[in-house]
Enzyme design. Structure first.
Site, mmCIF file in Angstrom:
data_model
loop_
_atom_site.group_PDB
_atom_site.id
_atom_site.type_symbol
_atom_site.label_atom_id
_atom_site.label_comp_id
_atom_site.label_asym_id
_atom_site.label_seq_id
_atom_site.Cartn_x
_atom_site.Cartn_y
_atom_site.Cartn_z
ATOM 1 N N SER A 136 -56.714 -40.215 -14.424
ATOM 2 C CA SER A 136 -57.182 -39.645 -15.883
ATOM 3 C C SER A 136 -58.247 -38.578 -15.006
ATOM 4 O O SER A 136 -58.647 -38.429 -14.042
ATOM 5 C CB SER A 136 -58.247 -40.913 -16.200
ATOM 6 O OG SER A 136 -58.411 -40.021 -17.589
ATOM 7 N N TYR A 149 -64.635 -46.762 -18.464
ATOM 8 C CA TYR A 149 -63.634 -47.154 -17.815
ATOM 9 C C TYR A 149 -63.521 -45.459 -17.213
ATOM 10 O O TYR A 149 -62.720 -45.787 -15.948
ATOM 11 C CB TYR A 149 -62.268 -46.197 -19.702
ATOM 12 C CG TYR A 149 -61.173 -45.224 -19.200
ATOM 13 C CD1 TYR A 149 -60.366 -46.416 -18.662
ATOM 14 C CD2 TYR A 149 -61.306 -44.573 -19.015
ATOM 15 C CE1 TYR A 149 -58.846 -45.642 -18.837
ATOM 16 C CE2 TYR A 149 -59.762 -43.354 -18.676
ATOM 17 C CZ TYR A 149 -58.707 -44.087 -18.942
ATOM 18 O OH TYR A 149 -57.505 -43.898 -18.703
HETATM 19 N N1 LIG Z 1 -52.222 -41.798 -22.173
HETATM 20 C C1 LIG Z 1 -53.297 -41.242 -21.807
HETATM 21 O O1 LIG Z 1 -53.758 -40.664 -22.840
HETATM 22 C C2 LIG Z 1 -53.866 -41.441 -20.500
HETATM 23 C C3 LIG Z 1 -54.545 -40.435 -20.082
HETATM 24 C C4 LIG Z 1 -54.865 -40.093 -18.285
HETATM 25 C C5 LIG Z 1 -54.718 -41.872 -17.744
HETATM 26 N N2 LIG Z 1 -54.187 -42.916 -18.198
HETATM 27 C C6 LIG Z 1 -53.403 -44.067 -16.983
HETATM 28 O O2 LIG Z 1 -52.120 -43.903 -17.486
HETATM 29 C C7 LIG Z 1 -51.614 -45.022 -16.502
HETATM 30 C C8 LIG Z 1 -50.810 -45.402 -17.477
HETATM 31 O O3 LIG Z 1 -51.470 -45.957 -18.711
HETATM 32 P P1 LIG Z 1 -50.283 -45.139 -20.763
HETATM 33 O O4 LIG Z 1 -51.639 -44.098 -20.842
HETATM 34 O O5 LIG Z 1 -49.191 -44.612 -20.217
HETATM 35 O O6 LIG Z 1 -50.306 -46.522 -21.335
HETATM 36 P P2 LIG Z 1 -50.006 -47.581 -22.248
HETATM 37 O O7 LIG Z 1 -49.033 -47.307 -22.248
HETATM 38 O O8 LIG Z 1 -50.449 -48.329 -22.091
HETATM 39 O O9 LIG Z 1 -49.180 -48.086 -20.033
HETATM 40 C C9 LIG Z 1 -49.941 -49.179 -19.240
HETATM 41 C C10 LIG Z 1 -49.197 -50.413 -18.422
HETATM 42 O O10 LIG Z 1 -50.030 -50.815 -17.827
HETATM 43 C C11 LIG Z 1 -49.499 -52.217 -17.760
HETATM 44 N N3 LIG Z 1 -50.155 -53.620 -17.996
HETATM 45 C C12 LIG Z 1 -51.445 -52.733 -18.017
HETATM 46 N N4 LIG Z 1 -52.443 -53.976 -17.379
HETATM 47 C C13 LIG Z 1 -52.205 -54.207 -16.510
HETATM 48 C C14 LIG Z 1 -51.901 -55.534 -15.397
HETATM 49 N N5 LIG Z 1 -53.042 -56.148 -15.125
HETATM 50 N N6 LIG Z 1 -50.991 -55.862 -14.717
HETATM 51 C C15 LIG Z 1 -49.567 -55.479 -14.833
HETATM 52 N N7 LIG Z 1 -49.317 -54.268 -15.402
HETATM 53 C C16 LIG Z 1 -50.583 -53.905 -16.287
HETATM 54 C C17 LIG Z 1 -49.406 -52.179 -19.075
HETATM 55 O O11 LIG Z 1 -47.855 -53.094 -19.294
HETATM 56 P P3 LIG Z 1 -47.843 -54.495 -19.753
HETATM 57 O O12 LIG Z 1 -49.013 -54.680 -20.864
HETATM 58 O O13 LIG Z 1 -47.054 -55.183 -20.108
HETATM 59 O O14 LIG Z 1 -48.488 -55.663 -18.958
HETATM 60 C C18 LIG Z 1 -48.386 -50.771 -19.837
HETATM 61 O O15 LIG Z 1 -47.259 -51.056 -18.664
HETATM 62 C C19 LIG Z 1 -53.098 -46.249 -17.128
HETATM 63 O O16 LIG Z 1 -53.993 -46.032 -15.511
HETATM 64 C C20 LIG Z 1 -54.307 -45.638 -18.245
HETATM 65 O O17 LIG Z 1 -55.358 -45.696 -17.349
HETATM 66 C C21 LIG Z 1 -53.384 -42.670 -19.279
#
Ligand SMILES: NC(=O)c1ccc[n+]([C@@H]2O[C@H](COP(=O)([O-])OP(=O)(O)OC[C@H]3O[C@@H](n4cnc5c(N)ncnc54)[C@H](OP(=O)(O)O)[C@@H]3O)[C@@H](O)[C@H]2O)c1
Length: 244
Positions: A136, A149
Site C-alpha cells: 500500500s 495497518y
Molecule cells: N482498497 C484500497 O484502498 C487499498 C489500498 C492499498 C492497498 N490495499 C491492499 O490491497 C489488498 C486487497 O484489498 P482490497 O482493497 O481488494 O479489499 P477487499 O475488497 O476487502 O479484499 C480483501 C480480500 O482479502 C481477503 N482476505 C482478508 N482476510 C483474509 C484471510 N485471513 N485469509 C484469506 N483471505 C483474506 C478477503 O476475502 P475473505 O474476506 O472472503 O476471506 C478479500 O478477498 C489488501 O492487501 C489491502 O491491504 C487496498
C-alpha cells in the site's frame, strides 16, 4: 493439465483479487483462488474450467499449503503467487483494540510470509517463478489512524525487498504493488466510526473518485508479463487526484 502455468491469488473474493482473477482467467491461466468467503468467488464472472477454489485463511499455514499442493498436483508448479489478501482496520493506537492489531498483522504479514514460504523452495530449485505482494502507499508513508495497518504494510515492504535480494540469484522474481485508495470492500471492516468518517471525507476531497481496482489488476499482469529475467521491483499506483 492446462497449457499455461498455475497462478495462485489470495483474497480473490473481492476487490483487487477478484479483478486479477478475472484478468488471468480471460488470458487462459489455470487458477487457484483463495479466500474465506468462497461463495463470493463462485459468483465471479469466470470460466470455471481450470479454476480451483479453496477456502483458506492465509494466516493458517497448514490450510494454505494444502490448497497449493492440491492445485499443483492438478496444474503443475505455481508460476505466480499474488499475495493480495489483506485487511485494513483503522484506529488510533490508544483506542484501537489489540485484537484488531493482531488480525491485521496475522493476515497482512504472516499471511504473506506463509505464501512465500510455501512456493519459494520449489521456485528457487526450478530457477523460475514470480511472487507479487500487495502492499500500500501506507507501506511507505504515514497516515493518521493507520498505526497498526501501516506497521503491517511497512512490514510487507521490508520483507519483500529482503526476500527479493535472497532469491535474486535463483532467477526468481519478487515484486511489490503499492496501491492508493481504491473502490473495494476494504473499508467495510473498519469498526471505528470517526476513523471511517475521516477516511471517507479524505476520499471525498479527491472528488469521490479513487482508483479503479481493474487498474491494479492490469498492473499485476504487466509485472508478470515481463520476461523472467526482468523484475519490476515496485509500482506505486494511485488516483491522480490522491495528493498524499
Ligand atoms: N482498497 C484500497 O484502498 C487499498 C489500498 C492499498 C492497498 N490495499 C491492499 O490491497 C489488498 C486487497 O484489498 P482490497 O482493497 O481488494 O479489499 P477487499 O475488497 O476487502 O479484499 C480483501 C480480500 O482479502 C481477503 N482476505 C482478508 N482476510 C483474509 C484471510 N485471513 N485469509 C484469506 N483471505 C483474506 C478477503 O476475502 P475473505 O474476506 O472472503 O476471506 C478479500 O478477498 C489488501 O492487501 C489491502 O491491504 C487496498
Amino acid at each position: 493439465m492446462a497449457n499455461k502455468p498455475l497462478i495462485v491469488i489470495t483474497g480473490a473474493s473481492s476487490g483487487f483479487g477478484a479483478k486479477t482473477a478475472q484478468l488471468f482467467n480471460q488470458a487462459g491461466y489455470p487458477l487457484l483462488l483463495l479466500a474465506r468467503r468462497i461463495e463470493k468467488i463462485k459468483e465471479l464472472p469466470l470460466d470455471f474450467n481450470n479454476v480451483l477454489i479453496e477456502q483458506v485463511d492465509v494466516s493458517n499455514s497448514q490450510e494454505f499449503k494444502q490448497a497449493i499442493k492440491k492445485a499443483e498436483a492438478i496444474y503443475g508448479p505455481t508460476d505466480l503467487l499474488v499475495n493480495n489478501a489483506g485487511i485494513m482496520l483503522l484506529g488510533n493506537i490508544v483506542t484501537q483494540s489489540e485484537d484488531e492489531w493482531q488480525k491485521m498483522l496475522q493476515t497482512n504479514i504472516i499471511g504473506v510470509l506463509n505464501g512465500m514460504k510455501i512456493v519459494l523452495e520449489d521456485m528457487t530449485s526450478r530457477n523460475s517463478g514470480t511472487i507479487i505482494n500487495i502492499s500500500s502507499i501506507a507501506g511507505f508513508k504515514a497516515f493518521t489512524d493507520h498505526a497498526a495497518y501501516g506497521a503491517s504494510k511497512f512490514g510487507v515492504h521490508g520483507l519483500t525487498e529482503t526476500v527479493r535480494q535472497e532469491v535474486a540469484n535463483s532467477n526468481v522474481r519478487i515484486s511489490l504493488v503499492s496501491p492508493g485508495a481504491a473502490e473495494t470492500e476494504l473499508l467495510t471492516h473498519v469498526t471505528n466510526e470517526k476513523s471511517l468518517d475521516d477516511y471517507l471525507a479524505w476520499k471525498d476531497s479527491m472528488g469521490g473518485l479513487t482508483l479503479d481496482p481493474e487498474k491494479v489488476a492490469e498492473t499485476i499482469k504487466f509485472i508478470y508479463d515481463m520476461p523472467q529475467e526482468v523484475t519490476i521491483r515496485e509500482i506505486a499506483i494511485a488516483a491522480t487526484k490522491q495528493q498524499a
